[in-house]
Enzyme design. Structure first.
Site, PDB file in Angstrom:
ATOM      1  N   SER A 185      40.370  28.873  42.329  1.00 36.17           N
ATOM      2  CA  SER A 185      41.402  29.788  42.800  1.00 36.17           C
ATOM      3  C   SER A 185      42.538  29.139  43.567  1.00 36.17           C
ATOM      4  CB  SER A 185      40.771  30.871  43.678  1.00 36.17           C
ATOM      5  OG  SER A 185      40.167  30.299  44.836  1.00 36.17           O
ATOM      6  N   HIS A 213      38.193  34.483  39.088  1.00 38.93           N
ATOM      7  CA  HIS A 213      39.621  34.319  38.830  1.00 38.93           C
ATOM      8  C   HIS A 213      39.923  34.085  37.354  1.00 38.93           C
ATOM      9  CE1 HIS A 213      40.986  34.226  43.058  1.00 38.93           C
ATOM     10  NE2 HIS A 213      39.758  33.786  43.267  1.00 38.93           N
ATOM     11  N   LYS A 243      39.996  41.807  41.427  1.00 34.46           N
ATOM     12  CA  LYS A 243      41.188  40.978  41.250  1.00 34.46           C
ATOM     13  C   LYS A 243      41.963  41.491  40.039  1.00 34.46           C
ATOM     14  CE  LYS A 243      39.455  37.001  43.799  1.00 34.46           C
ATOM     15  NZ  LYS A 243      38.210  37.596  44.322  1.00 34.46           N
TER      16      LYS A 243
END
Length: 395
Positions: A185, A213, A243
């Site tokens: 990340s 991610h 996310k």
């Protein structure tokens, strides 16, 4: 407050501030979109992990509202008592379909996934090979398991092979696992899944990929493992719903046998109230959106590639990112914080990232263009970067 606690806290906070490692937390007075508001100031937002802009999706909001009206705002219990609603089961079936696995289990956060899954499978008789730059939740999950933790140099396949050989041939451990982030990340580089799979097969390693991610970003949205076409070769795929998917929560995807075990041994599943029904339904709908079209995924990559190219052309060090994650690596922690502060004063919100999130001396500003940004917004941010970069002698 007890004096000993006061002395510890005051000294620890003072040390953080002296070393430029103290993080000030600001509250948004708006939704977390491409433009945000803090203390009455509108800012171009480059700090969000809302990769696809789904956190503000009208479609997801409508689903969440209808679900709350039917089920209430909370599940009311842990999953194993009566906190499992049909919306939770629907979500898990949808995750498994999305990840191309037999089954999946949902948790309250991605952090909880790593705390639950690692400690439910590994114990003091085992060893875990762990990439040196793995996320803090992986590190904590490994510690909780009490397994022997063997650090592997970041993305170094020779080091992984050597340590896998040593661990498996030592006879000291019943099981050996290799854990890696799918997408790292802070640097934006991608795990070498094909090489990892070859080494794992050679040494009979359990494979564990935390794709927090990568889900929604890699593999046309289905993640890093799917990107390499190796869904059937990774034992545990971990992801987040908070996310790219825009909601909150996490999941583990794998075989039915694995998920059956986690439902009786994963401590956050057993001892913490389940996802709210509104969140579960919204996350399911978010996956539906990703499975219907790659439009948001494609726009994310277009914006990410544009921002990286422009910042690199200006002379900034953006590292070796292979994804839309765009670090501007500055080095000194003090400089990183000063740079972030000036960006904000000029209308761009991009937080500085310093130790312990990244190694000492690699302070940076982490930029995350999303599918919701317009080219005009990015151009404005790039112009600010040029101004601040020249002012502070970075470019």
């Amino acid at each position: 407050m007890v004096q000993s606690l006061h002395e510890f806290l005051s000294a620890a906070i003072a040390e953080k501030k002296e070393k430029n490692l103290y993080n000030e937390i600001e509250a948004l007075t708006s939704a977390n979109g491409p433009i945000i508001e803090i203390n009455g100031q509108e800012l171009i937002n480059l700090s969000s992990n809302n990769y696809l802009g789904l956190a503000t999706s009208e479609r997801l909001k409508e689903v969440a509202k209808k679900t709350v009206d039917k089920y209430g705002v909370g599940a009311g219990a842990v999953r194993t008592i009566n906190g499992t609603m049909d919306v939770h089961n629907t979500l898990e079936k949808k995750i498994a379909e999305f990840k191309k696995t037999e089954a999946a289990i949902a948790f309250q956060s991605g952090f909880n996934c790593n705390m639950a899954a690692i400690s439910a499978i590994m114990n003091k008789e085992d060893a875990i090979l762990s990439d040196a730059l793995n996320h803090a939740s992986i590190i904590d999950g490994c510690r909780l398991s009490r397994a022997k933790i063997i650090p592997v140099k970041h993305q170094d396949m020779d080091d992984l092979r050597a340590k896998a050989k040593e661990a498996t041939e030592s006879g000291l451990y019943k099981k050996v696992m290799y854990i890696t982030d799918g997408v790292f990340s802070m640097d934006g580089d991608v795990a070498k899944i094909p090489e990892i799979v070859k080494i794992a097969e050679e040494f009979n390693l359990i494979t564990y990929v935390d794709d927090a991610h990568g889900s929604g970003v890699m593999g046309k949205g289905a993640g890093t493992v799917k990107h390499f076409g190796l869904s059937d070769k990774i034992d545990l795929q971990i992801g987040t719903l908070s996310k790219a998917l825009g909601v909150v929560g996490g999941y583990v995807a794998g075989t039915q046998e694995l998920i059956d075990w986690l439902k009786v041994a994963g401590r956050p599943f057993l001892f913490s109230t389940s996802l709210t029904p509104g969140d579960a339904a919204a996350a399911t709908e978010s996956i539906n959106i990703l499975m219907e079209s790659t439009e948001l995924h494609d726009r994310l990559w277009e914006n990410g590639n544009y921002l990286k190219a422009e910042l690199k052309a200006l002379g900034f060090n953006i590292g070796n990112s292979e994804t839309p994650i765009t670090p501007v690596i500055l080095g000194e922690e003090k400089l990183a914080q000063a740079f972030s502060k000036r960006l904000r004063e000029e209308g761009v919100y991009a937080k500085s990232i310093v130790f312990p999130t990244v190694p000492l001396g690699t302070g940076r500003v982490r930029n995350m263009p999303t599918a919701a940004h317009t080219k005009e917004m990015l151009d404005q941010a790039i112009a600010v970067y040029e101004k601040v970069g020249k002012e502070l002698g970075v470019i």
